[in-house]
Motif scaffolding. Structure first.
Motif, PDB file in Angstrom:
ATOM      1  N   GLY A 145      18.938   8.531 -13.987  1.00 54.33           N
ATOM      2  CA  GLY A 145      19.625   9.433 -12.870  1.00 54.33           C
ATOM      3  C   GLY A 145      19.120   9.450 -11.755  1.00 54.33           C
ATOM      4  N   ARG A 146      17.999   8.911 -11.404  1.00 54.13           N
ATOM      5  CA  ARG A 146      17.361   9.000 -10.006  1.00 54.13           C
ATOM      6  C   ARG A 146      18.385   8.451  -9.084  1.00 54.13           C
ATOM      7  N   LYS A 147      18.062   8.872  -7.726  1.00 49.65           N
ATOM      8  CA  LYS A 147      18.536   8.268  -6.738  1.00 49.65           C
ATOM      9  C   LYS A 147      18.045   6.939  -6.333  1.00 49.65           C
ATOM     10  N   ASP A 148      18.827   6.227  -5.566  1.00 55.60           N
ATOM     11  CA  ASP A 148      18.350   4.924  -4.960  1.00 55.60           C
ATOM     12  C   ASP A 148      16.988   4.932  -4.100  1.00 55.60           C
ATOM     13  N   VAL A 149      16.070   4.420  -4.220  1.00 59.60           N
ATOM     14  CA  VAL A 149      14.924   4.467  -3.549  1.00 59.60           C
ATOM     15  C   VAL A 149      14.471   3.208  -2.645  1.00 59.60           C
ATOM     16  N   THR A 150      13.946   3.245  -1.478  1.00 61.60           N
ATOM     17  CA  THR A 150      13.600   2.159  -0.742  1.00 61.60           C
ATOM     18  C   THR A 150      12.162   2.104  -0.575  1.00 61.60           C
ATOM     19  N   GLU A 151      11.651   0.783  -0.732  1.00 60.77           N
ATOM     20  CA  GLU A 151      10.111   0.622  -0.525  1.00 60.77           C
ATOM     21  C   GLU A 151       9.865   0.605   1.105  1.00 60.77           C
ATOM     22  N   ASN A 152       8.789   1.351   1.192  1.00 68.08           N
ATOM     23  CA  ASN A 152       8.494   1.508   2.621  1.00 68.08           C
ATOM     24  C   ASN A 152       7.564   0.247   3.089  1.00 68.08           C
ATOM     25  N   PRO A 153       7.939  -0.205   4.409  1.00 72.97           N
ATOM     26  CA  PRO A 153       7.669  -1.544   5.050  1.00 72.97           C
ATOM     27  C   PRO A 153       6.148  -1.499   5.487  1.00 72.97           C
ATOM     28  N   VAL A 154       5.317  -1.253   4.571  1.00 69.96           N
ATOM     29  CA  VAL A 154       3.822  -1.361   4.731  1.00 69.96           C
ATOM     30  C   VAL A 154       3.186  -2.565   4.308  1.00 69.96           C
ATOM     31  N   GLN A 155       2.420  -3.339   5.167  1.00 71.76           N
ATOM     32  CA  GLN A 155       1.842  -4.502   4.713  1.00 71.76           C
ATOM     33  C   GLN A 155       0.316  -4.105   4.395  1.00 71.76           C
ATOM     34  N   TRP A 156      -0.241  -4.736   3.442  1.00 70.03           N
ATOM     35  CA  TRP A 156      -1.601  -4.485   2.926  1.00 70.03           C
ATOM     36  C   TRP A 156      -2.697  -5.563   2.997  1.00 70.03           C
ATOM     37  N   ASP A 157      -4.031  -5.215   3.114  1.00 67.65           N
ATOM     38  CA  ASP A 157      -4.967  -6.154   2.785  1.00 67.65           C
ATOM     39  C   ASP A 157      -5.905  -5.408   1.752  1.00 67.65           C
ATOM     40  N   SER A 158      -6.888  -6.268   1.328  1.00 68.69           N
ATOM     41  CA  SER A 158      -8.101  -5.934   0.562  1.00 68.69           C
ATOM     42  C   SER A 158      -9.157  -6.588   0.769  1.00 68.69           C
ATOM     43  N   LEU A 159     -10.035  -5.795   0.621  1.00 65.90           N
ATOM     44  CA  LEU A 159     -11.606  -6.638   0.321  1.00 65.90           C
ATOM     45  C   LEU A 159     -12.380  -6.205  -0.797  1.00 65.90           C
ATOM     46  N   THR A 160     -13.152  -6.988  -0.993  1.00 62.16           N
ATOM     47  CA  THR A 160     -14.082  -6.741  -2.444  1.00 62.16           C
ATOM     48  C   THR A 160     -15.750  -7.018  -1.907  1.00 62.16           C
ATOM     49  N   ILE A 161     -16.471  -6.212  -2.392  1.00 63.77           N
ATOM     50  CA  ILE A 161     -17.825  -6.522  -2.148  1.00 63.77           C
ATOM     51  C   ILE A 161     -18.304  -6.281  -3.525  1.00 63.77           C
ATOM     52  N   ASP A 162     -19.067  -7.028  -4.006  1.00 67.70           N
ATOM     53  CA  ASP A 162     -19.780  -7.268  -5.478  1.00 67.70           C
ATOM     54  C   ASP A 162     -21.222  -7.751  -5.222  1.00 67.70           C
ATOM     55  N   ILE A 198      -2.314   1.663  -5.160  1.00 63.46           N
ATOM     56  CA  ILE A 198      -1.115   2.281  -4.543  1.00 63.46           C
ATOM     57  C   ILE A 198      -0.073   2.696  -5.662  1.00 63.46           C
ATOM     58  N   LEU A 199       0.119   4.011  -5.859  1.00 67.12           N
ATOM     59  CA  LEU A 199       0.682   4.802  -6.944  1.00 67.12           C
ATOM     60  C   LEU A 199       2.155   4.688  -6.833  1.00 67.12           C
ATOM     61  N   TYR A 200       2.535   4.637  -5.286  1.00 66.80           N
ATOM     62  CA  TYR A 200       4.025   5.237  -5.016  1.00 66.80           C
ATOM     63  C   TYR A 200       4.061   4.751  -3.717  1.00 66.80           C
ATOM     64  N   ASN A 201       5.112   4.031  -3.176  1.00 67.65           N
ATOM     65  CA  ASN A 201       5.326   3.511  -1.817  1.00 67.65           C
ATOM     66  C   ASN A 201       6.783   3.524  -1.548  1.00 67.65           C
ATOM     67  N   ARG A 202       7.530   4.821  -1.434  1.00 70.49           N
ATOM     68  CA  ARG A 202       9.002   4.472  -1.357  1.00 70.49           C
ATOM     69  C   ARG A 202       9.277   5.899  -0.503  1.00 70.49           C
ATOM     70  N   ASN A 203      10.511   5.829  -0.081  1.00 73.36           N
ATOM     71  CA  ASN A 203      11.430   6.933   0.613  1.00 73.36           C
ATOM     72  C   ASN A 203      10.584   7.758   1.577  1.00 73.36           C
ATOM     73  N   HIS A 204       9.633   6.962   2.311  1.00 73.80           N
ATOM     74  CA  HIS A 204       8.638   7.515   3.377  1.00 73.80           C
ATOM     75  C   HIS A 204       7.353   8.344   2.526  1.00 73.80           C
TER      76      HIS A 204
END
Length: 257
Positions: free
Chosen positions: A21-38, A118-124
């Motif tokens: 019964g949750r309202k519709d949610v929209t994904e936030n328009p964020v672009q991501w990158d990542s880096l790894t050091i090992d 990233i655990l949640y990225n919706r509705n601002h």
């Protein structure tokens, strides 16, 4: 990695408790990158935002990501520079430890393992979690987890006072403790102390939380409310249990009501 397992485990819990019964949610328009050091003793797996429609908000959010992952000393650096400087500083500290013991390397196997999710990225709203496992001698390693909710309308972190009504704290603390008791199959809250929890009357909202479509999740780190053997304590509060404490005109209104 242990850190990813914890976040994935949290995700499984949230999925199985998902309400309908949750309202519709929209994904936030964020672009991501990542880096790894090992390099063996140091492992960094860092995801961070690189583009968003509001550049001032983007800059603020990047700073929060760096702050939570690497610490305040690196908060004013770019994500790339912060990772490089953190790695340099860590390796230098290991070398210094070696000098203290008059050896080329320390007499124990030091390590620093970290990642974020990233655990949640919706509705601002943007929820992010960062975890770190370290060992620098002693009986066992240490684990720490930091979660944060960011308002993408402003680029600022959200606190409990932003989400909850006035005088929320005592009621929320009781809900948290009651949920912990259920999770540990304890009928009476005081019995938690027999399992290794400290004074249950002192367990309270700690600001280390994130939100998603299901509810609000609190994380209590090792030694924060219980002995090391208990490990980090993750407490999911479905909106149905805390809705009466949530501000009807606050940032959670679109997903909690």
């Amino acid at each position: 990695m242990y850190l990813k397992i914890l976040w994935c485990g949290v995700g499984i819990v949230l999925f199985t408790c998902c309400a309908t019964g949750r309202k519709d949610v929209t994904e936030n328009p964020v672009q991501w990158d990542s880096l790894t050091i090992d390099n063996g003793s140091l492992r960094i797996s860092f995801i961070y935002p690189v583009d968003f429609q509001d550049k001032a908000v983007l800059k603020s959010v990047q700073k929060l990501f760096v702050l939570d992952y690497f610490g305040s000393e690196y908060a004013d650096m770019t994500p790339e520079n912060a990772a490089e400087k953190y790695a340099e500083d860590y390796l230098n500290s290991i070398r210094e430890e070696g000098k203290v013991f008059n050896e080329e390397i320390p007499p124990v196997e030091y390590y620093d393992l970290s990642d974020n999710q990233i655990l949640y990225n919706r509705n601002h709203l943007l929820s992010v979690g960062a975890g770190r496992e370290t060992f620098s001698g002693g009986a066992h390693g240490a684990h720490s987890y930091v979660s944060r909710v960011i308002d993408l309308k402003t680029g600022q972190p959200l606190s409990e006072t932003d989400l909850f009504v006035d005088d929320y704290r005592d009621d929320l603390a009781k809900i948290i403790v009651d949920n912990i008791a259920v999770s540990f199959n304890v009928d009476n809250v005081p019995e938690l102390e027999n399992l290794g929890f400290f004074n249950v009357n002192e367990i309270a909202p700690n600001g280390n939380f994130y939100v998603d479509d299901t509810g609000i999740t609190y994380i209590f780190n090792e030694y924060e409310i219980a002995v090391y053997a208990i490990g980090p304590v993750v407490v999911l509060l479905p909106y149905g249990k805390v809705r009466h404490l949530i501000r009807a005109d606050g940032p959670l209104a679109d997903i909690a009501f």
